[in-house]
Design a protein around this motif. Structure first.
Motif, PDB file in Angstrom:
ATOM      1  N   GLY A  60       0.796  -1.211   0.000  1.00 41.50           N
ATOM      2  CA  GLY A  60       0.000   0.000   0.000  1.00 41.50           C
ATOM      3  C   GLY A  60       0.835   1.269   0.000  1.00 41.50           C
ATOM      4  O   GLY A  60       0.294   2.379   0.057  1.00 41.50           O
ATOM      5  N   ARG A  61       2.143   1.138  -0.098  1.00 42.65           N
ATOM      6  CA  ARG A  61       3.020   2.305  -0.116  1.00 42.65           C
ATOM      7  C   ARG A  61       3.062   2.911  -1.520  1.00 42.65           C
ATOM      8  O   ARG A  61       2.647   2.274  -2.487  1.00 42.65           O
ATOM      9  N   PRO A  62       3.583   4.130  -1.637  1.00 44.48           N
ATOM     10  CA  PRO A  62       3.642   4.772  -2.962  1.00 44.48           C
ATOM     11  C   PRO A  62       4.468   3.964  -3.966  1.00 44.48           C
ATOM     12  O   PRO A  62       5.414   3.273  -3.604  1.00 44.48           O
ATOM     13  N   ILE A  63       4.094   4.067  -5.223  1.00 49.54           N
ATOM     14  CA  ILE A  63       4.829   3.449  -6.320  1.00 49.54           C
ATOM     15  C   ILE A  63       5.766   4.491  -6.911  1.00 49.54           C
ATOM     16  O   ILE A  63       5.374   5.644  -7.126  1.00 49.54           O
ATOM     17  N   VAL A  64       7.009   4.121  -7.183  1.00 50.16           N
ATOM     18  CA  VAL A  64       7.967   5.032  -7.804  1.00 50.16           C
ATOM     19  C   VAL A  64       8.172   4.613  -9.256  1.00 50.16           C
ATOM     20  O   VAL A  64       8.536   3.471  -9.532  1.00 50.16           O
ATOM     21  N   LEU A  65       7.928   5.546 -10.177  1.00 51.49           N
ATOM     22  CA  LEU A  65       8.153   5.290 -11.593  1.00 51.49           C
ATOM     23  C   LEU A  65       9.366   6.099 -12.044  1.00 51.49           C
ATOM     24  O   LEU A  65       9.333   7.331 -12.079  1.00 51.49           O
ATOM     25  N   ILE A 102       1.118  14.045 -14.494  1.00 51.07           N
ATOM     26  CA  ILE A 102       1.466  14.386 -13.112  1.00 51.07           C
ATOM     27  C   ILE A 102       0.237  14.318 -12.218  1.00 51.07           C
ATOM     28  O   ILE A 102       0.275  13.752 -11.113  1.00 51.07           O
ATOM     29  N   GLU A 103      -0.877  14.883 -12.679  1.00 56.34           N
ATOM     30  CA  GLU A 103      -2.110  14.863 -11.886  1.00 56.34           C
ATOM     31  C   GLU A 103      -2.615  13.443 -11.672  1.00 56.34           C
ATOM     32  O   GLU A 103      -3.070  13.083 -10.580  1.00 56.34           O
ATOM     33  N   THR A 104      -2.534  12.623 -12.718  1.00 57.03           N
ATOM     34  CA  THR A 104      -2.960  11.220 -12.604  1.00 57.03           C
ATOM     35  C   THR A 104      -2.075  10.462 -11.623  1.00 57.03           C
ATOM     36  O   THR A 104      -2.568   9.661 -10.816  1.00 57.03           O
ATOM     37  N   ALA A 105      -0.772  10.720 -11.687  1.00 62.71           N
ATOM     38  CA  ALA A 105       0.158  10.057 -10.770  1.00 62.71           C
ATOM     39  C   ALA A 105      -0.138  10.433  -9.319  1.00 62.71           C
ATOM     40  O   ALA A 105      -0.175   9.569  -8.435  1.00 62.71           O
ATOM     41  N   ILE A 106      -0.362  11.702  -9.072  1.00 61.83           N
ATOM     42  CA  ILE A 106      -0.661  12.158  -7.706  1.00 61.83           C
ATOM     43  C   ILE A 106      -1.939  11.498  -7.194  1.00 61.83           C
ATOM     44  O   ILE A 106      -2.016  11.053  -6.037  1.00 61.83           O
ATOM     45  N   ALA A 107      -2.942  11.418  -8.057  1.00 60.20           N
ATOM     46  CA  ALA A 107      -4.229  10.838  -7.651  1.00 60.20           C
ATOM     47  C   ALA A 107      -4.114   9.366  -7.304  1.00 60.20           C
ATOM     48  O   ALA A 107      -4.918   8.846  -6.527  1.00 60.20           O
ATOM     49  N   LEU A 125       6.685  10.207  -9.509  1.00 60.43           N
ATOM     50  CA  LEU A 125       7.424  10.248 -10.765  1.00 60.43           C
ATOM     51  C   LEU A 125       8.841  10.744 -10.491  1.00 60.43           C
ATOM     52  O   LEU A 125       9.038  11.797  -9.911  1.00 60.43           O
ATOM     53  N   PHE A 126       9.822   9.963 -10.925  1.00 61.77           N
ATOM     54  CA  PHE A 126      11.225  10.293 -10.665  1.00 61.77           C
ATOM     55  C   PHE A 126      11.975  10.298 -11.987  1.00 61.77           C
ATOM     56  O   PHE A 126      12.230   9.246 -12.572  1.00 61.77           O
ATOM     57  N   ALA A 127      12.321  11.505 -12.478  1.00 63.78           N
ATOM     58  CA  ALA A 127      12.948  11.640 -13.791  1.00 63.78           C
ATOM     59  C   ALA A 127      14.461  11.481 -13.702  1.00 63.78           C
ATOM     60  O   ALA A 127      15.098  11.944 -12.753  1.00 63.78           O
ATOM     61  N   LEU A 128      15.029  10.831 -14.696  1.00 63.52           N
ATOM     62  CA  LEU A 128      16.481  10.713 -14.796  1.00 63.52           C
ATOM     63  C   LEU A 128      17.068  12.040 -15.270  1.00 63.52           C
ATOM     64  O   LEU A 128      16.410  12.788 -15.997  1.00 63.52           O
ATOM     65  N   PRO A 129      18.304  12.362 -14.881  1.00 64.65           N
ATOM     66  CA  PRO A 129      18.936  13.594 -15.371  1.00 64.65           C
ATOM     67  C   PRO A 129      19.053  13.561 -16.888  1.00 64.65           C
ATOM     68  O   PRO A 129      19.224  12.485 -17.481  1.00 64.65           O
ATOM     69  N   PRO A 130      18.951  14.712 -17.542  1.00 67.07           N
ATOM     70  CA  PRO A 130      19.070  14.750 -19.012  1.00 67.07           C
ATOM     71  C   PRO A 130      20.396  14.173 -19.493  1.00 67.07           C
ATOM     72  O   PRO A 130      21.430  14.336 -18.850  1.00 67.07           O
ATOM     73  N   HIS A 131      20.352  13.481 -20.614  1.00 66.80           N
ATOM     74  CA  HIS A 131      21.535  12.947 -21.305  1.00 66.80           C
ATOM     75  C   HIS A 131      22.289  11.904 -20.482  1.00 66.80           C
ATOM     76  O   HIS A 131      23.486  11.726 -20.662  1.00 66.80           O
ATOM     77  N   THR A 132      21.596  11.203 -19.607  1.00 66.55           N
ATOM     78  CA  THR A 132      22.273  10.181 -18.798  1.00 66.55           C
ATOM     79  C   THR A 132      21.638   8.810 -18.948  1.00 66.55           C
ATOM     80  O   THR A 132      22.053   7.862 -18.285  1.00 66.55           O
ATOM     81  N   THR A 133      20.646   8.675 -19.819  1.00 66.20           N
ATOM     82  CA  THR A 133      19.932   7.401 -19.908  1.00 66.20           C
ATOM     83  C   THR A 133      20.822   6.260 -20.385  1.00 66.20           C
ATOM     84  O   THR A 133      20.558   5.103 -20.082  1.00 66.20           O
ATOM     85  N   HIS A 134      21.887   6.599 -21.149  1.00 61.01           N
ATOM     86  CA  HIS A 134      22.765   5.536 -21.640  1.00 61.01           C
ATOM     87  C   HIS A 134      23.515   4.857 -20.501  1.00 61.01           C
ATOM     88  O   HIS A 134      24.051   3.761 -20.672  1.00 61.01           O
ATOM     89  N   ARG A 135      23.526   5.476 -19.314  1.00 59.60           N
ATOM     90  CA  ARG A 135      24.192   4.888 -18.156  1.00 59.60           C
ATOM     91  C   ARG A 135      23.240   4.644 -16.984  1.00 59.60           C
ATOM     92  O   ARG A 135      23.405   3.680 -16.233  1.00 59.60           O
ATOM     93  N   LEU A 136      22.265   5.517 -16.814  1.00 56.41           N
ATOM     94  CA  LEU A 136      21.413   5.439 -15.627  1.00 56.41           C
ATOM     95  C   LEU A 136      20.068   4.766 -15.857  1.00 56.41           C
ATOM     96  O   LEU A 136      19.438   4.335 -14.892  1.00 56.41           O
ATOM     97  N   GLN A 137      19.611   4.707 -17.084  1.00 54.28           N
ATOM     98  CA  GLN A 137      18.315   4.075 -17.352  1.00 54.28           C
ATOM     99  C   GLN A 137      18.452   2.564 -17.162  1.00 54.28           C
ATOM    100  O   GLN A 137      19.122   1.896 -17.943  1.00 54.28           O
TER     101      GLN A 137
END
Length: 236
Positions: free
Chosen positions: A140-145, A159-164, A169-181
């Motif tokens: 029952g805890r929050p889900i992190v996407l 954003i509104e749907t996620a809050i409801a 929602l946790f965004a990756l830093p720009p231009h880092t998906t090749h390592r962090l995604q």
């Protein structure tokens, strides 16, 4: 990026430090292609085609053209090593019957070019992601996407749907998906290999290239194989 500009000699020094980098001038169209595409050859091509159609009395519906059809797949994988049903976006306005029969929990959609959009991403989020994670959320805890910063992922509706629905929602830093995604690093590599192998097996089995109507079924077969072999399960 660092609010500084490289000097005139920066490129020379960079190349000296990295001998593996080779500089080349951009090339135009291949000379053979430029020579081959001319009025005489093109005119003869269509004359020969017309002659062939008339000789065998070919109907228009029997004339096929090879082309590539883009299909976008929206994926989401849980950090505990389980996966959610993906979403598929086909180009055009028709979804083949075979695609709808693979799994009723798979969300299928269409767009003009097969790309995702603000609306389609939001609909996938509401119709696919939220129902699936809700049934799995035992605590029952929050889900992190965790997601990349694509424009369709940060709309106000998302954003509104996620809050409801108690989703963070946790965004990756720009231009880092090749390592962090996580999916790029641990999932999509094995998936690309599995999909290539699945396409080869399909071609040997049917004698033709991957057909649009079979993409969902064949993709899910490849996904199961890749998911079992993925190193991300071991890492997490």
């Amino acid at each position: 990026m660092c609010q500084k500009y490289p000097s005139v000699k920066w490129i020379d020094r960079f190349v000296q430090r990295h001998p593996e980098v080779a500089l080349h001038h951009p090339s135009g169209i291949d000379p053979k292609r430029a020579q081959g595409f001319n009025y005489t050859i093109v005119k003869k091509h269509f004359e020969d085609l017309e002659s062939l159609l008339k000789q065998h009395d070919i109907l228009w519906e029997n004339i096929k053209g090879g082309s590539l059809d883009l299909v976008t797949v929206i994926e989401s994988v849980c950090a505990d090593g389980t996966s959610l049903h993906p979403g598929f976006i086909f180009a055009g306005g028709v979804i083949d019957r075979e695609s709808t029969e693979v799994d009723p929990d798979i969300v299928l959609a269409t767009s003009e070019n097969g790309w995702t959009s603000d609306y389609l991403c939001s609909e996938w989020f509401k119709q696919s992601f939220i129902p699936q994670v809700a049934t799995r959320n035992q605590s029952g805890r929050p889900i992190v996407l965790i997601y990349d910063g694509h424009g369709s992922h940060v709309t106000s509706e998302m954003i509104e749907t996620a809050i409801a629905h108690n989703i963070l929602l946790f965004a990756l830093p720009p231009h880092t998906t090749h390592r962090l995604q996580p999916l790029d690093v641990g999932i999509f590599g094995p998936m690309q290999k599995a999909w290539s192998k699945q396409c080869e097996e399909y071609s040997l089995r049917t004698g033709e290239g991957m057909q649009r109507c079979d993409v969902v079924e064949e993709y899910m077969k490849a996904w199961e194989k890749a998911f079992r072999e993925s190193t991300i399960l071991q890492a997490w």
